[in-house]
Design an enzyme around this catalytic site. Structure first.
Site, PDB file in Angstrom:
ATOM      1  N   GLY A  28     -75.675  38.307   9.919  1.00 39.23           N
ATOM      2  CA  GLY A  28     -77.002  38.399   9.322  1.00 39.23           C
ATOM      3  C   GLY A  28     -78.007  39.078  10.223  1.00 39.23           C
ATOM      4  N   MET A  29     -77.765  39.049  11.524  1.00 37.91           N
ATOM      5  CA  MET A  29     -78.720  39.585  12.491  1.00 37.91           C
ATOM      6  C   MET A  29     -78.298  40.938  13.049  1.00 37.91           C
ATOM      7  SD  MET A  29     -79.938  37.794  16.026  1.00 37.91           S
ATOM      8  CE  MET A  29     -80.096  36.238  15.153  1.00 37.91           C
ATOM      9  N   ASP A 146     -77.205  29.196  19.029  1.00 37.83           N
ATOM     10  CA  ASP A 146     -76.443  29.588  17.843  1.00 37.83           C
ATOM     11  C   ASP A 146     -74.949  29.410  18.109  1.00 37.83           C
ATOM     12  OD1 ASP A 146     -76.259  32.557  15.711  1.00 37.83           O
ATOM     13  OD2 ASP A 146     -76.154  30.433  15.238  1.00 37.83           O
TER      14      ASP A 146
END
Length: 659
Positions: A28-29, A146
């Protein structure tokens, strides 16, 4: 119908150094690619912020890039075998990127997708290495934020294969990247970045606070997933999953997989307590607890040889055996400095023994008391003397050989010579050299004729050949910028004669010699030709004018007419075309090329004498000649002018006389 969009980064060169080869993963990043470092000729991984984040990143680029750079520097200082090394960072098309160590293996996510869940000994072995990496980050003051299977890489074991994950090498990636993005977002927008919701700690959901205990919680969830085969919470929306971490305790693994040891339940419960104060203080503390559990379970398994039961589940269930592990067998990075060997038994105090001197005197008396003893002592002295002599020769000379001369040989020749001498070669970083061809040996250590242990190692430095540089594209830049770029490329800058140009403003680069992209050696001279801007005289429009009129106009402006003639249906001496074009700039003396009409090609007048006057008129008019009839139009043609077979311009009038 699915629509696939080509990845424009594939094949591109990032920062003039990293050639993008293939896409490995997309999150997503950011997106991860494999690339070739063309400077050091090695494979690396390049993680670049996803283009979908480009508007947000560019909107806060100053704040983001500063934090991103600082995080990259911090990560690069983490030297640990379980941390994916960071080699470089920068921006490409305004998007930040990291250049990292390329790990040949799979993510823990891919392993779990294939295997479902893992044996307890495999899960604990992976957790130990994962926590060792995170503990190194915590000691450096860095919080991962994360931790999840996608960021845990499982490389192939040194023994080969991945059937038994206990021996695999685990590396953790993405330290600090989430923190850099979150800090930038908080500073610019007041938002907070949550880790992947399946692994997010409760305090990160409620107030956005993160410290080492946040990583401890996420690591506990990863261990839970390895043991059970799924994460503890699920939901239709990410926010629903995130708040379950706040409202509920993580279930103990044995409720989902019966037969798991209670020690594993307690370990997961300790790591995933909702109150951060109830968890281990950091990854190092949790690592110590994992090692104790692994040792205890391993000793129990080794002594009882009892297998934990298999359980029927949607995924394939491996046999759950925890292998015995002794602390002394762990690599250094897996033991904390304060950790002591709990399995080392205490030595009992030995009974009092006679002193060494007394024992030696007793032995001497026993040996010298008879002839056989004296002969044995003499023989021992001789053998000992021989051993000392041979040993002295071996350690002084015998175990050495002479290093061969490898300088100036090619890499293949040097390897053949070394193999013949029974020596091993290792390579230092290659270097550019103006005289030595690529892959030629520049230096060796030790040098030729120096002593080296038989079977020893020689370090070689190979040549990259002369350093070749492509002339950078500086066209259209100001001289200052062009000069800086050329000097940066290790080239020498010279100014050439400036020229007028209709398109480039004065002072900008019009041309370079050698041309852009030409490969030259470092230190080569590049001549920069600047534009003087538009020339002062404007070339007039001469097309359609008579040549005499065109000549007069050019002469008045100080320009020179250069004329070429060609057949045309346009009138003779009419200007058909010109170069330079209308409106171009020019200086006095500039040649203006003119294309001039020679007029239509000549046509032949046919014979009409002796034809009836009206018939002759129709024939001539049919060929495009105007006809002038004299005397009697109803009689016969007696004369014609021009005469028969005359070549005349089209449209020439023909006079016929009839009587």
């Amino acid at each position: 119908m699915d629509t696939q969009v080509a990845d424009t980064l594939l094949g591109s060169l990032v920062d003039g150094r990293y050639r993008i080869r293939a896409r490995v993963a997309r999150g997503g990043m950011a997106t991860v690619y494999t690339a070739t470092d063309e400077r050091l000729e090695r494979t690396v991984a390049v993680k670049i912020i996803h283009p979908s984040q480009a508007p947000d990143v560019r909107a806060r680029v100053g704040n983001f890039l500063g934090r991103f750079t600082e995080e990259a520097k911090t990560i690069a200082r983490l030297t640990h075998p379980n941390v994916v090394a960071v080699y470089d960072q920068g921006t490409h098309d305004g998007l930040p990127y990291l250049v990292m160590e390329y790990v040949r293996g799979r993510t823990l996510r891919e392993v779990l997708t294939e295997r479902g869940r893992l044996n307890p000994d495999e899960a604990l072995a992976i957790t130990e290495q994962m926590l060792a990496a995170i503990a190194a980050a915590h000691r450096a003051g860095l919080v991962h934020r994360d931790v999840k299977p996608e960021n845990v890489l499982v490389a192939e074991a040194p023994t080969g294969g991945m059937t038994n994950l206990v021996d695999s090498v685990v590396k953790v990636a993405d330290f600090g990247l989430a923190q850099a993005v979150e800090a930038s977002a908080e500073a610019d927008e007041g938002n907070q970045l949550l880790a992947t919701v399946a692994y997010v700690a409760p305090e990160l959901v409620t107030d956005g606070h993160a410290d080492p205990r946040t990583d401890v919680y996420s690591s506990g969830i990863v261990l839970f997933e390895m043991l059970v085969g799924r994460v503890p919470y699920d939901g239709d929306r990410p926010i629903d999953v995130a708040w379950q971490h706040v409202d509920h305790d993580v279930p103990v693994p044995s409720t989902l997989v019966p037969g798991l040891p209670a020690a594993l339940d307690e370990l997961v419960a300790r790591a995933t307590r909702r109150d951060p104060g109830g968890r281990p203080t950091d990854a190092g503390a949790l690592l110590a607890e994992v090692q104790v559990v692994r040792e205890d379970l391993g000793n129990t398994s080794a002594s009882s040889t009892t297998l934990l039961p298999k359980v029927t589940a949607p995924v394939a269930e491996p046999t759950m055996v925890v292998a015995a592990v002794r602390p002394a067998e762990r690599p250094a990075w897996a033991r904390l400095p304060e950790q002591k060997d709990r399995t080392q038994p205490r030595r009992r105090r030995a009974p009092e023994q006679p002193g060494f001197g007394a024992r030696l005197a007793e032995l001497r008396t026993r040996l010298l008391s008879d002839r056989r003893g004296r002969n044995a002592v003499a023989a021992a002295v001789v053998v000992l003397g021989l051993l000392v002599a041979v040993g002295g020769w071996w350690f002084g000379m015998g175990r050495y050989t002479v290093a061969p001369e490898l300088v100036s040989l090619t890499k293949a020749q040097a390897e053949a010579q070394a193999a013949k001498a029974g020596l091993t070669l290792v390579y230092a970083d290659p270097q550019y050299d103006e005289k030595a061809a690529k892959d030629t040996v520049l230096r060796q250590d030790p040098k030729s004729t120096a002593r080296i242990v038989k079977g020893g190692t020689i370090t070689l430095t190979l040549s990259l050949g002369p350093e070749v540089i492509a002339v950078p594209d500086v066209l259209g830049q100001t001289f200052e910028l062009a000069e800086a770029a050329l000097l940066d490329a290790k080239l020498v800058v010279a100014k050439g004669t400036a020229r007028y140009d209709d398109n480039l403003p004065a002072g900008t680069v019009l041309d370079v010699q050698p041309k852009v992209g030409t490969e030259v050696k470092a230190g080569s001279k590049v001549t920069v030709i600047l534009s003087r801007g538009r020339a002062p005289i404007t070339v007039p429009n001469l097309v359609g004018k008579n040549i005499n009129e065109a000549r007069a106009a050019l002469q008045k402006l100080g320009l020179v007419a250069v004329e070429t003639y060609q057949d045309s249906d346009k009138p003779k001496d009419q200007v058909l075309g010109q170069s330079p074009a209308v409106g171009s700039g020019a200086v006095k003396g500039t040649e203006v090329k003119l294309e001039i009409s020679k007029g239509p090609p000549a046509v032949v007048v046919p014979r009409v004498v002796d034809l009836p006057c009206q018939q002759a008129k129709q024939q001539l008019e049919g060929l495009g000649f105007p006809v002038n009839v004299q005397l009697n139009p109803g009689a016969t043609v007696r004369f014609q002018n021009p005469g028969e077979n005359s070549s005349v311009p089209p449209g020439t009038q023909v006079t016929i006389t009839c009587f």
